[in-house]
Write a protein that holds these residues in place. Structure first.
Motif, PDB file in Angstrom:
ATOM      1  N   TYR A 467     -68.355  40.502 -19.901  1.00  0.00           N
ATOM      2  CA  TYR A 467     -68.068  41.917 -20.101  1.00  0.00           C
ATOM      3  C   TYR A 467     -67.266  42.464 -18.940  1.00  0.00           C
ATOM      4  O   TYR A 467     -66.279  43.183 -19.125  1.00  0.00           O
ATOM      5  CB  TYR A 467     -69.380  42.683 -20.264  1.00  0.00           C
ATOM      6  N   LEU A 468     -67.680  42.130 -17.731  1.00  0.00           N
ATOM      7  CA  LEU A 468     -66.938  42.606 -16.564  1.00  0.00           C
ATOM      8  C   LEU A 468     -65.507  42.081 -16.602  1.00  0.00           C
ATOM      9  O   LEU A 468     -64.571  42.786 -16.238  1.00  0.00           O
ATOM     10  CB  LEU A 468     -67.628  42.181 -15.273  1.00  0.00           C
ATOM     11  N   GLU A 469     -65.351  40.852 -17.065  1.00  0.00           N
ATOM     12  CA  GLU A 469     -63.992  40.312 -17.180  1.00  0.00           C
ATOM     13  C   GLU A 469     -63.173  41.125 -18.175  1.00  0.00           C
ATOM     14  O   GLU A 469     -61.977  41.350 -17.969  1.00  0.00           O
ATOM     15  CB  GLU A 469     -64.042  38.828 -17.566  1.00  0.00           C
ATOM     16  N   LEU A 471     -63.536  44.267 -18.714  1.00  0.00           N
ATOM     17  CA  LEU A 471     -63.198  45.512 -18.019  1.00  0.00           C
ATOM     18  C   LEU A 471     -62.033  45.282 -17.061  1.00  0.00           C
ATOM     19  O   LEU A 471     -61.150  46.127 -16.916  1.00  0.00           O
ATOM     20  CB  LEU A 471     -64.409  46.040 -17.246  1.00  0.00           C
ATOM     21  N   VAL A 472     -62.043  44.122 -16.402  1.00  0.00           N
ATOM     22  CA  VAL A 472     -60.949  43.791 -15.484  1.00  0.00           C
ATOM     23  C   VAL A 472     -59.630  43.770 -16.248  1.00  0.00           C
ATOM     24  O   VAL A 472     -58.632  44.342 -15.822  1.00  0.00           O
ATOM     25  CB  VAL A 472     -61.201  42.422 -14.807  1.00  0.00           C
ATOM     26  N   GLN A 475     -58.322  47.241 -16.977  1.00  0.00           N
ATOM     27  CA  GLN A 475     -57.709  47.909 -15.830  1.00  0.00           C
ATOM     28  C   GLN A 475     -56.347  47.315 -15.532  1.00  0.00           C
ATOM     29  O   GLN A 475     -55.401  48.039 -15.193  1.00  0.00           O
ATOM     30  CB  GLN A 475     -58.612  47.800 -14.596  1.00  0.00           C
TER      31      GLN A 475
ATOM     32  N   LEU B 396     -64.252  45.930  -9.613  1.00  0.00           N
ATOM     33  CA  LEU B 396     -64.703  44.971 -10.611  1.00  0.00           C
ATOM     34  C   LEU B 396     -64.519  43.546 -10.116  1.00  0.00           C
ATOM     35  O   LEU B 396     -65.414  42.711 -10.248  1.00  0.00           O
ATOM     36  CB  LEU B 396     -63.912  45.171 -11.916  1.00  0.00           C
ATOM     37  N   LEU B 400     -67.406  40.806  -9.509  1.00  0.00           N
ATOM     38  CA  LEU B 400     -67.380  39.554 -10.269  1.00  0.00           C
ATOM     39  C   LEU B 400     -67.441  38.365  -9.329  1.00  0.00           C
ATOM     40  O   LEU B 400     -68.145  37.385  -9.577  1.00  0.00           O
ATOM     41  CB  LEU B 400     -66.089  39.464 -11.090  1.00  0.00           C
TER      42      LEU B 400
END
Lengths: 493, 407
Positions: A467-469, A471-472, A475, B396, B400
């Motif tokens: 999920y964070l990927e 979001l990355v 952006q 982020l 990560l």
């Protein structure tokens, strides 16, 4: 208070013997038909959190050695409630490689390989009107020997999945196994599909369901006991499946609710279970807390999905109005810049939409799955209480029978005396069985919870990182778009 | 209720907004007359602005002085411009909107009522946010009042207006009361009549290409700016809602992190921390979009209306002129009241020509101002979006990195 000591004594002494037997078992290949968890633990070769030693440490030393009737009994047989299963030859050193589509290889863990891939695909509508239903293709690719072929394709409908779950739940839940629940029924969703609305919401609904069914099957086969269950094998392999009738009214959650309701009734009867094992009390509290927080989180994520969708729609709408404004602007450079702004906003709207899908499919669905799984976990703890209650009841009955026999001895009625003695023997057996069952389920639960927690850690880690990927990525795209726009804005003269 | 100095609390607006807070319009600051709002106080139901003037003009008794004014007094000043026939040929700077803290106040009240139902951290967090929101609205209303004054001060004719000087200098209450019901009703009817008249006047074809073009342009432009302004508001609201959700998610993750018995606890705490930070950035993005885009559009909505009003006045004067011409012809034909008709016609002619001349310049200036303001704001918007996206990205990626390293 003696009951507490009794259960402790029984527990620890039984455990000692059982576990030494387990070690014996593990060193040979089992020939037993039983599905007791020791034989097929996936982590029997890897590091175990719930080592026998740990269990031991928790049982207290206090042993009030009671009557000689309490002979340690070996609990190596299946509980009488299980239907005997055809023997399955699997050496405990099965390489079980945990691979769900969301996970990558994890070399650090000394896990065995688990070579099975399941996909649910190609939803097809069969029939018309209110009798219509969706049929999904279930493809299994595996090299495990329990399967008859390397690759199998079958067609299944939603009620088949529910039927599978209800069978597995009735077989294994009372043993303390955490049976993954099937996805929820949805009357609204299905009606739209049946009625033939080909709009976006029914397409999304079908996709959501397909994905949920796939995750359900993967979780089911990840469970080492369930993987070998003949119902599961039949589900995955046989081309014709008898129609699951009782699922018309019941969904996975429905069954759990029924079971839990029964457990609640039991709880009300037993005033308080004398919890000998702090581990269970602690774990139950932890799961209770986890349940509350996960539900809260799920609600917030669902709200986020909704608002992001809204944001996407509003951004698209703004983009259009900006384009119109650009059209009517009579200064050429500003007009062009406004059109560019409109284009940027349109691209951003698509970004928001994609992000909301990620929010949903990655996080929201995972949380939904875990909320249901925790209900299953709580159900299993309740089953243990039920088993304890049954054992206690048997003890009470035995006591009564003994008292009755004593009375008869004084009353001197030899014919009734024989019957009473027989009954005592019968209830002694039941007490022993009750104790065995209770200890078995307790052991199973410990193992199951250990496995569950490991899976939970893995699942959440993997999903959140993914999920964070996402979001990355969002952006990075935003930066790209605005960097392209900036010179346009500066060019206004 | 809340008493706020302007520079209290977190700098919610971007760093570029120092000095003359003319965020929406590009204005020259002139040494002969500089006006700004140096301070503001928010009381229960009104805002008190401290208007600070620096001037080398002989009209004023001192070179530097301050007075306290309220919103109604700004409106009085604006209306006095509108009603002044002399200024018919100018775009009257639009009046600042009324300070509206109702929504924010309501939210703060609801929060106070719901205090019992949430944890102390949640309450403090929400209170801080609502206070920040209140502060942002406050800063905005100050900026809008300031822009109005700056526009007047920058206008070569309006800056000489007597009422304006009184407004700036008279250090007592102007005793301007808000309009009572009767007057507001009168205003309402006046507006109705005006718009009906406006339609009639607009129907009159203009011989002058410049003005004909401007008429068509302004009508369409005004409507499109209205659309865009409304849509941008909705978009920004959705953005704020999403940021609020992320806030809640961060809180729940924090709780999960403190409760979890597995390795996930550290994981959750780290992600919670990350979301706290990204949410703040998302909120800033929404606020900056509000400032650079939404406010810009709203301002030009009002300005384009003022320009339309100018065109209306000119159109009205044109119609009067043409009517006077017709009356003169009739009088000459009948040979009755010719002199009177001639005088009327001359007056109308002069009025019309005067308005036309200044209107042309005003409309050209309007375009220049508009282009400059859009350029400034669009550039700043893009720069801020980039800044925030890069900030987000960095947070982020570093999180990560830590999370992946832990596994």
């Amino acid at each position: 208070e003696t009951s507490k000591y009794r259960s402790l004594a029984g527990f620890s002494s039984v455990l000692f013997v059982v576990l030494s037997l387990v070690k014996v078992f593990l060193s040979q290949s089992p020939e037993a038909a039983c599905l007791s968890a020791e034989d097929i633990s996936p982590s029997s070769n890897g590091p175990r959190d719930d080592d026998p030693d740990d269990l031991f440490a928790e049982a207290t030393e206090e042993v009030s050695l009671d009557s000689p009737e309490r002979q340690p009994i070996l609990s190596d047989g299946p509980s009488p409630a299980i239907t005997p299963v055809t023997p399955v030859m699997i050496s405990p050193r099965v390489d079980v490689f945990d691979r769900s589509p969301d996970q990558d290889e994890d070399e650090e863990e000394n896990r065995d390989t688990f070579d099975i891939q399941i996909s649910v695909s190609d939803p097809e509508k069969v029939g018309d009107g209110m009798n219509a239903y969706m049929v999904y293709k279930v493809t299994t690719k595996t090299s495990l020997s329990i399967f008859s072929r390397d690759e199998v394709c079958v067609k299944r409908r939603f009620s088949d999945f529910l039927g599978l779950y209800s069978k597995l739940a009735s077989k294994y839940m009372h043993m303390g196994y955490i049976v993954p629940p099937a996805p929820e029924k949805s009357i609204v969703g299905m009606t739209k599909v049946k009625v033939g609305k080909e709009d976006l919401s029914s397409v999304e609904f079908v996709e959501k369901r397909r994905s949920a069914l796939e995750r359900y099957l993967l979780r089911t086969v990840k469970h080492p006991a369930l993987l070998k269950d003949p119902d599961v094998l039949q589900f995955l392999e046989s081309s014709e499946l008898p129609r699951a009738v009782s699922t018309q009214a019941l969904s996975g959650a429905g069954i759990l609710r029924m079971v839990n309701k029964a457990a609640d009734a039991v709880n009300k009867m037993t005033i308080k279970m004398n919890e000998s094992d702090a581990w269970f009390e602690e774990k139950q509290q932890q799961f209770e807390n986890l349940d509350v927080q996960l539900r809260k989180l799920h609600a917030s994520v669902e709200s986020l999905v909704c608002h992001r969708k809204e944001l996407s729609v509003n951004t698209a709408s703004f983009a259009k109005s900006a384009a119109m404004l650009g059209n009517s602007e009579d200064h050429t450079a500003l007009s062009r810049a406004l059109s560019q702004l409109a284009e940027v906003e349109e691209k951003i709207d698509q970004l928001h939409q994609d992000q909301s899908y990620a929010d949903f499919y990655l996080i929201s669905e995972l949380l939904g799955d875990y909320v249901r799984l925790i209900t299953a976990v709580k159900g299993v703890f309740d089953q243990r209480m039920k088993a304890w209650a049954k054992w206690q009841d048997a003890q009470v009955m035995l006591q009564r029978k003994r008292e009755a026999e004593a009375k008869l001895q004084y009353a001197n009625k030899p014919d009734k005396l024989q019957q009473a003695t027989d009954e005592i023997r019968e209830w002694e057996g039941k007490v022993q069985q009750g104790e065995r069952d209770f200890e078995q389920i307790s052991k199973n639960i410990r193992r199951e919870v250990g496995r569950f927690e490991k899976d939970r850690v893995k699942d959440f880690r993997v999903v959140i990182i993914k999920y964070l990927e996402s979001l990355v990525h969002t952006q990075q795209q935003l930066i790209k778009y605005w960097e392209a726009f900036l010179p346009e804005a500066k060019a206004i003269a | 209720m809340m008493q706020e100095g302007l520079d209290d609390g977190p700098d919610f607006l971007s760093e570029e907004d120092r000095g003359p807070r003319a965020v929406n319009v590009d204005l020259q600051t002139d040494a002969t007359l500089q006006v700004d709002i140096s301070d503001a106080l928010s009381e229960r139901d009104k805002v008190k602005f401290t208007v600070h003037t620096k001037s080398t003009l002989p009209n004023f008794k001192q070179n530097e002085f301050s007075v306290v004014r309220q919103h109604e007094e700004f409106i009085w000043l604006h209306d006095s411009f509108v009603e002044n026939e002399e200024y018919a040929g100018y775009i009257i700077p639009p009046a600042p909107p009324r300070p509206d803290f109702d929504a924010s106040r309501e939210k703060l009240q609801k929060l106070g009522e719901g205090e019992g139902s949430m944890t102390k951290e949640e309450f403090t967090k929400m209170k801080q946010e609502l206070e920040a929101e209140y502060l942002a609205i406050f800063k905005k209303t100050v900026a809008m009042h300031e822009v109005f004054l700056c526009r007047v001060a920058a206008h070569p004719v309006l800056r000489k207006d007597l009422n304006f000087h009184v407004f700036l200098e008279y250090n007592q209450d102007l005793s301007v009361r808000g309009k009572n019901k009767k007057e507001r009703l009168e205003d309402f009817f006046k507006n109705v009549v005006k718009s009906a008249d406006g339609v009639l006047v607009a129907g009159v074809k203009d011989v002058d290409d410049f003005f004909e073009h401007e008429k068509t342009f302004l009508l369409e432009y005004h409507n499109r700016v209205k659309e865009a302004s409304a849509k941008s508001d909705r978009k920004i609201r959705s953005h704020k809602n999403a940021a609020d959700d992320i806030n809640r998610i961060a809180s729940t993750l924090y709780t999960l992190g403190t409760q979890d018995s597995t390795d996930l606890c550290k994981f959750f705490l780290k992600v919670s921390e990350l979301f706290e930070k990204t949410r703040k950035i998302e909120a800033r993005v929404a606020a900056d979009e509000d400032l650079k885009l939404a406010d810009l559009l709203k301002y030009y909505l009002r300005e384009s209306q003022a320009a339309k009003d100018l065109l209306y006045r000119r159109g009205r004067a044109l119609v009067d002129y043409e009517n006077a011409n017709k009356a003169l012809d009739k009088a000459r034909a009948k040979n009755k009241d010719v002199l009177q008709a001639e005088t009327t016609q001359q007056v109308c002619c002069q009025k019309f020509e005067k308005i036309s001349e200044s209107a042309k310049q005003e409309l050209i200036d309007f375009k220049t101002r508009r282009v400059a303001a859009f350029r400034k704001n669009l550039v700043e918007l893009a720069e801020l979006e980039l800044k925030h996206a890069k900030g987000n990205l960095q947070l982020l990626q570093s999180c990560l990195g830590v999370l992946k390293g832990d596994t």
